[in-house]
Write a protein that holds these residues in place. Structure first.
Motif, PDB file in Angstrom:
ATOM      1  N   MET A  99      11.337  -4.618  -4.121  1.00 45.51           N
ATOM      2  CA  MET A  99      10.468  -3.456  -3.893  1.00 45.51           C
ATOM      3  C   MET A  99      10.336  -2.679  -5.197  1.00 45.51           C
ATOM      4  O   MET A  99      11.341  -2.240  -5.737  1.00 45.51           O
ATOM      5  CB  MET A  99      11.078  -2.541  -2.834  1.00 45.51           C
ATOM      6  N   PRO A 100       9.158  -2.528  -5.775  1.00 43.93           N
ATOM      7  CA  PRO A 100       7.853  -2.888  -5.202  1.00 43.93           C
ATOM      8  C   PRO A 100       7.217  -4.137  -5.812  1.00 43.93           C
ATOM      9  O   PRO A 100       6.107  -4.467  -5.465  1.00 43.93           O
ATOM     10  CB  PRO A 100       7.017  -1.670  -5.577  1.00 43.93           C
ATOM     11  N   LEU A 101       7.925  -4.841  -6.728  1.00 45.23           N
ATOM     12  CA  LEU A 101       7.251  -5.873  -7.503  1.00 45.23           C
ATOM     13  C   LEU A 101       6.906  -7.120  -6.693  1.00 45.23           C
ATOM     14  O   LEU A 101       5.929  -7.791  -6.994  1.00 45.23           O
ATOM     15  CB  LEU A 101       8.114  -6.267  -8.701  1.00 45.23           C
ATOM     16  N   THR A 102       7.695  -7.451  -5.683  1.00 46.58           N
ATOM     17  CA  THR A 102       7.445  -8.688  -4.929  1.00 46.58           C
ATOM     18  C   THR A 102       6.838  -8.402  -3.568  1.00 46.58           C
ATOM     19  O   THR A 102       5.715  -8.816  -3.270  1.00 46.58           O
ATOM     20  CB  THR A 102       8.757  -9.483  -4.776  1.00 46.58           C
ATOM     21  N   GLY A 111       1.639   6.455  -0.902  1.00 48.92           N
ATOM     22  CA  GLY A 111       2.929   6.563  -1.581  1.00 48.92           C
ATOM     23  C   GLY A 111       3.340   5.259  -2.239  1.00 48.92           C
ATOM     24  O   GLY A 111       3.774   5.232  -3.395  1.00 48.92           O
ATOM     25  N   GLY A 112       3.168   4.163  -1.499  1.00 50.12           N
ATOM     26  CA  GLY A 112       3.528   2.869  -2.060  1.00 50.12           C
ATOM     27  C   GLY A 112       2.618   2.452  -3.194  1.00 50.12           C
ATOM     28  O   GLY A 112       3.058   1.836  -4.170  1.00 50.12           O
ATOM     29  N   GLY A 113       1.343   2.778  -3.079  1.00 46.96           N
ATOM     30  CA  GLY A 113       0.400   2.453  -4.147  1.00 46.96           C
ATOM     31  C   GLY A 113       0.769   3.146  -5.444  1.00 46.96           C
ATOM     32  O   GLY A 113       0.616   2.571  -6.531  1.00 46.96           O
ATOM     33  N   LEU A 114       1.254   4.376  -5.352  1.00 45.67           N
ATOM     34  CA  LEU A 114       1.695   5.090  -6.551  1.00 45.67           C
ATOM     35  C   LEU A 114       2.859   4.371  -7.228  1.00 45.67           C
ATOM     36  O   LEU A 114       2.897   4.238  -8.456  1.00 45.67           O
ATOM     37  CB  LEU A 114       2.107   6.521  -6.179  1.00 45.67           C
ATOM     38  N   VAL A 115       3.812   3.890  -6.402  1.00 47.04           N
ATOM     39  CA  VAL A 115       4.966   3.172  -6.959  1.00 47.04           C
ATOM     40  C   VAL A 115       4.517   1.892  -7.654  1.00 47.04           C
ATOM     41  O   VAL A 115       4.973   1.565  -8.762  1.00 47.04           O
ATOM     42  CB  VAL A 115       5.982   2.855  -5.839  1.00 47.04           C
ATOM     43  N   ILE A 116       3.617   1.148  -7.016  1.00 45.55           N
ATOM     44  CA  ILE A 116       3.120  -0.099  -7.597  1.00 45.55           C
ATOM     45  C   ILE A 116       2.357   0.169  -8.890  1.00 45.55           C
ATOM     46  O   ILE A 116       2.515  -0.536  -9.893  1.00 45.55           O
ATOM     47  CB  ILE A 116       2.226  -0.837  -6.584  1.00 45.55           C
ATOM     48  N   ALA A 117       1.504   1.197  -8.880  1.00 46.69           N
ATOM     49  CA  ALA A 117       0.716   1.516 -10.064  1.00 46.69           C
ATOM     50  C   ALA A 117       1.616   1.902 -11.238  1.00 46.69           C
ATOM     51  O   ALA A 117       1.378   1.482 -12.379  1.00 46.69           O
ATOM     52  CB  ALA A 117      -0.260   2.651  -9.752  1.00 46.69           C
ATOM     53  N   VAL A 118       2.658   2.673 -10.979  1.00 45.86           N
ATOM     54  CA  VAL A 118       3.587   3.066 -12.043  1.00 45.86           C
ATOM     55  C   VAL A 118       4.314   1.840 -12.588  1.00 45.86           C
ATOM     56  O   VAL A 118       4.483   1.691 -13.816  1.00 45.86           O
ATOM     57  CB  VAL A 118       4.593   4.108 -11.517  1.00 45.86           C
ATOM     58  N   ALA A 119       4.739   0.937 -11.692  1.00 44.94           N
ATOM     59  CA  ALA A 119       5.430  -0.280 -12.140  1.00 44.94           C
ATOM     60  C   ALA A 119       4.501  -1.131 -13.008  1.00 44.94           C
ATOM     61  O   ALA A 119       4.912  -1.664 -14.045  1.00 44.94           O
ATOM     62  CB  ALA A 119       5.914  -1.077 -10.935  1.00 44.94           C
ATOM     63  N   GLY A 120       3.251  -1.262 -12.591  1.00 39.28           N
ATOM     64  CA  GLY A 120       2.287  -2.015 -13.382  1.00 39.28           C
ATOM     65  C   GLY A 120       2.032  -1.381 -14.730  1.00 39.28           C
ATOM     66  O   GLY A 120       1.919  -2.076 -15.753  1.00 39.28           O
ATOM     67  N   TRP A 121       1.955  -0.059 -14.765  1.00 39.15           N
ATOM     68  CA  TRP A 121       1.715   0.661 -16.018  1.00 39.15           C
ATOM     69  C   TRP A 121       2.875   0.459 -16.989  1.00 39.15           C
ATOM     70  O   TRP A 121       2.663   0.254 -18.185  1.00 39.15           O
ATOM     71  CB  TRP A 121       1.519   2.142 -15.728  1.00 39.15           C
ATOM     72  N   ARG A 122       4.096   0.507 -16.487  1.00 29.29           N
ATOM     73  CA  ARG A 122       5.266   0.320 -17.348  1.00 29.29           C
ATOM     74  C   ARG A 122       5.293  -1.087 -17.944  1.00 29.29           C
ATOM     75  O   ARG A 122       5.566  -1.266 -19.136  1.00 29.29           O
ATOM     76  CB  ARG A 122       6.545   0.567 -16.556  1.00 29.29           C
TER      77      ARG A 122
END
Length: 215
Positions: free
Chosen positions: A122-125, A79-90
């Motif tokens: 959360m989740p960038l740092t 679940g957390g990996g999905l949030v991080i991946a979406v933030a990175g994609w944006r």
């Protein structure tokens, strides 16, 4: 002192590559270009404080909280990996100069207070990857007995050191941009955004692999 140093090095060495304060500073700057220098300094302090609380909470009560809600560490990773991946994609697809409205934090007091936790902390740092690693450290290494044991103080010192580095990196992120130039800063931001996307995918993959092993 050996127990203090061992705990400090274990926690600091495990978390620094994941948190990566200098690299995270570029993502922080991408989200806060429209705020003033004073507001950015206040946000940096809030993010550092929240990051410290997340690390300490994950270290000592994280496993109990996950168990209370029936959430496993592999599920947290996915679940957390999905949030991080979406933030990175944006961030990776933001407009040149990171001025896209979907990236920047709105310059209002209420929005800034809210953004200090999500998405800047959360989740960038200190995202799910940090939480999962910290929970694993807490369950595998009790860091001594008692609130004032050397092992506990070493872990607290490591968490505090990480938070100080976060504050300094974020506090002076705009000055680092001035030193490097806008074009180079934008290139580095996109590089770290790509790494953030890859980290998210890696966390998801590890979570899925752990789920498969548990079957």
């Amino acid at each position: 002192m050996s127990a203090f140093l061992a705990s400090f090095l274990l926690v600091f060495g495990s978390l620094f590559p994941i948190v990566n304060p200098p690299g995270s500073a570029f993502m922080f700057l991408a989200h806060t270009r429209t705020v003033s220098h004073a507001q950015r300094a206040e946000l940096a302090l809030r993010v550092a404080l929240y990051a410290f609380l997340i690390v300490i909470g994950s270290l000592y009560v994280g496993a109990a909280v996950l168990g209370l809600f029936g959430v496993s560490i592999p599920a947290l990773r996915v679940g957390g990996g999905l949030v991080i991946a979406v933030a990175g994609w944006r961030l990776l697809n933001a407009k040149p100069g990171a001025t896209g409205g979907d990236v920047e934090v709105e310059n209002t007091p209420e929005t800034l207070r809210t953004a200090a936790f999500y998405p800047l902390t959360m989740p960038l740092t200190t995202g799910p990857g940090t939480i999962a690693v910290t929970i694993a450290l807490g369950t595998g290494h009790p860091f001594g007995h008692g609130a004032l044991s050397l092992g506990t103080l070493g872990a607290l010192g490591a968490a505090l050191s990480i938070s100080v580095l976060i504050y300094l990196s974020f506090r002076f992120a705009d000055r680092l941009e001035t030193l490097l130039g806008r074009a180079l800063t934008d290139a580095l931001m996109r590089l770290f955004a790509l790494l953030l996307l890859c980290i998210g995918v890696e966390i998801i993959w590890r979570g899925i692999a752990e789920m498969i092993k548990s079957l």
